[in-house]
Enzyme design. Sequence first.
Site, PDB file in Angstrom:
ATOM      1  N   LYS A 178       0.876  -1.516  -0.038  1.00  0.00           N
ATOM      2  CA  LYS A 178       0.105  -0.234  -0.245  1.00  0.00           C
ATOM      3  C   LYS A 178       0.740   1.243   0.052  1.00  0.00           C
ATOM      4  CE  LYS A 178      -4.723  -1.611   1.773  1.00  0.00           C
ATOM      5  NZ  LYS A 178      -4.202  -2.866   2.280  1.00  0.00           N
TER       6      LYS A 178
ATOM      7  N   GLU B 217      -9.886   6.978   3.848  1.00  0.00           N
ATOM      8  CA  GLU B 217     -10.570   6.430   3.620  1.00  0.00           C
ATOM      9  C   GLU B 217      -9.583   5.367   5.128  1.00  0.00           C
ATOM     10  OE1 GLU B 217      -9.958   6.052   1.136  1.00  0.00           O
ATOM     11  OE2 GLU B 217     -10.256   3.891   1.035  1.00  0.00           O
TER      12      GLU B 217
ATOM     13  N   SER C 167       1.485  -9.606  -0.973  1.00  0.00           N
ATOM     14  CA  SER C 167       1.285  -8.219  -0.618  1.00  0.00           C
ATOM     15  C   SER C 167       2.164  -7.678   0.448  1.00  0.00           C
ATOM     16  CB  SER C 167       0.591  -8.267  -1.243  1.00  0.00           C
ATOM     17  OG  SER C 167      -0.425  -9.156  -0.270  1.00  0.00           O
TER      18      SER C 167
HETATM   19  C1  LIG Z   1      -5.249  -4.278   1.967  1.00  0.00           C
HETATM   20  C2  LIG Z   1      -4.211  -5.246   0.806  1.00  0.00           C
HETATM   21  C3  LIG Z   1      -4.365  -5.942  -0.130  1.00  0.00           C
HETATM   22  C4  LIG Z   1      -5.786  -5.742  -0.478  1.00  0.00           C
HETATM   23  O1  LIG Z   1      -5.681  -5.120  -1.476  1.00  0.00           O
HETATM   24  P1  LIG Z   1      -5.397  -4.683  -2.446  1.00  0.00           P
HETATM   25  O2  LIG Z   1      -5.684  -3.629  -3.456  1.00  0.00           O
HETATM   26  O3  LIG Z   1      -6.602  -5.336  -3.950  1.00  0.00           O
HETATM   27  O4  LIG Z   1      -4.227  -5.198  -3.220  1.00  0.00           O
HETATM   28  C5  LIG Z   1      -4.261  -6.932   0.678  1.00  0.00           C
HETATM   29  N1  LIG Z   1      -2.603  -7.096   1.562  1.00  0.00           N
HETATM   30  C6  LIG Z   1      -2.926  -6.446   1.909  1.00  0.00           C
HETATM   31  C7  LIG Z   1      -0.920  -7.190   2.727  1.00  0.00           C
HETATM   32  C8  LIG Z   1      -3.063  -5.686   2.093  1.00  0.00           C
HETATM   33  O5  LIG Z   1      -2.345  -4.668   3.286  1.00  0.00           O
END
Ligand SMILES: *Cc1c(COP(=O)(O)O)cnc(C)c1O
Length: 386
Positions: free
Chosen positions: A89, A111, A370
């Site tokens: 993010k 938000e 992610s």
């Molecule tokens: C917020 C988040 C997601 C999901 O958000 P996307 O916009 O679909 O990428 C996935 N993995 C993590 C670690 C997150 O913090």
Amino acid sequence: MTENNQNGLFGEFGGSYVPENLQTVLDGLAEAFETHKDDPDFKEEFRYYLREYVGRENPLTFAQNLTKKIGGAKIYLKREDLNHTGAHKINNAIGQILLAKRMGATRVIAETGAGQHGVATATACAMFDIPCTIYMGKHDTERQALNVFRMELLGAKVVPVEAGQGRLKDAVDAALGDLIENYQTTFYLLGSAVGPHPFPTMVKHFQSIISEESKKQIIEKEGKLPTAVVACIGGGSNAIGSFAHYIDEENVRLIGVEPKEAASITEGVPAVIHGFKCLTLLNEDGEPAPTHSIAAGLDYPGIGPEHSHFKTTGRAEYVTITGEEALKAFRELSRVEGIIPALESSHAIAYTLRLAKELAEDDVIIVNLSGRGDKDVDQVYKMERE
Ligand SMILES: *Cc1c(COP(=O)(O)O)cnc(C)c1O
């Protein structure tokens, strides 16, 4: 092939369905984004902070133990978990805050649901010394008290939203209300590849760094492109960033993994929510349905417009994984590779384990890790003792 047009349409999806006063603000934002995104100074500044602050480029780690244990395709992990703040993010937060500065904004708002985007935004605002207000549903502030404290430590003002059910949707509405009132000074930093144009296009642009790096890295390591790229899907930002540089490589399979408990693409229908058109889970009254994923970051009833389009054209595949399967993968990666993944990312890992077995030894899978799982350890601990 997939270039979106000026209005941010991806096939029938995307676009902008908002009141006129908000449309004027979004038009200004779209224009500023187009002006600055390819400006060499802007690009260099973005690269500078990704390198010096976020810690990019992050590795593409060969998961050797997992590959050996599962058999089949080679598994590589794109390590967004190693970024400052522990997830992808921050890439988007840095990109948008640099744009906010160029536009002369003196205040940033955002938000947040569980708090992850709020923390990334508060971090970027601390770094760039810009006052920051985070809208968060009252119900969510109570569930995620520690994240509220984190944002406050970083200097943000967290506003609990009592309207409606006190959840993410109500926080979005409050942030939009603030933006309409204060648009001359205020930049709304949106957290995923959703919302009205230009947000999906802009967020994809800043998250594309993930696949720009992974493509170069996999060619260095394997001398070829991957067979498949796998990523989890909440709003779709880490997935679209992981896919971006492979979209025109027709032989690379792109696979988005949704939680079974919030499967907007797999089970949704076209509808307008939060100012744009996408595949959406609706209840009997035609309202966005409440979702219940174990991974807070995946709990969103809609999905980015480009993913909705890819589902229709077949360019990407979308599959589901249950919370239980994700938990198993969470344990497996921790135990076998010494990497504790976020529960969101664990959905992508779970599907990767299944896919690797079906593929051959000379196939290669890149799975986007992610985020890191430190934030989830307490939740898993409690769930397993219930
Ligand atoms: C917020 C988040 C997601 C999901 O958000 P996307 O916009 O679909 O990428 C996935 N993995 C993590 C670690 C997150 O913090």
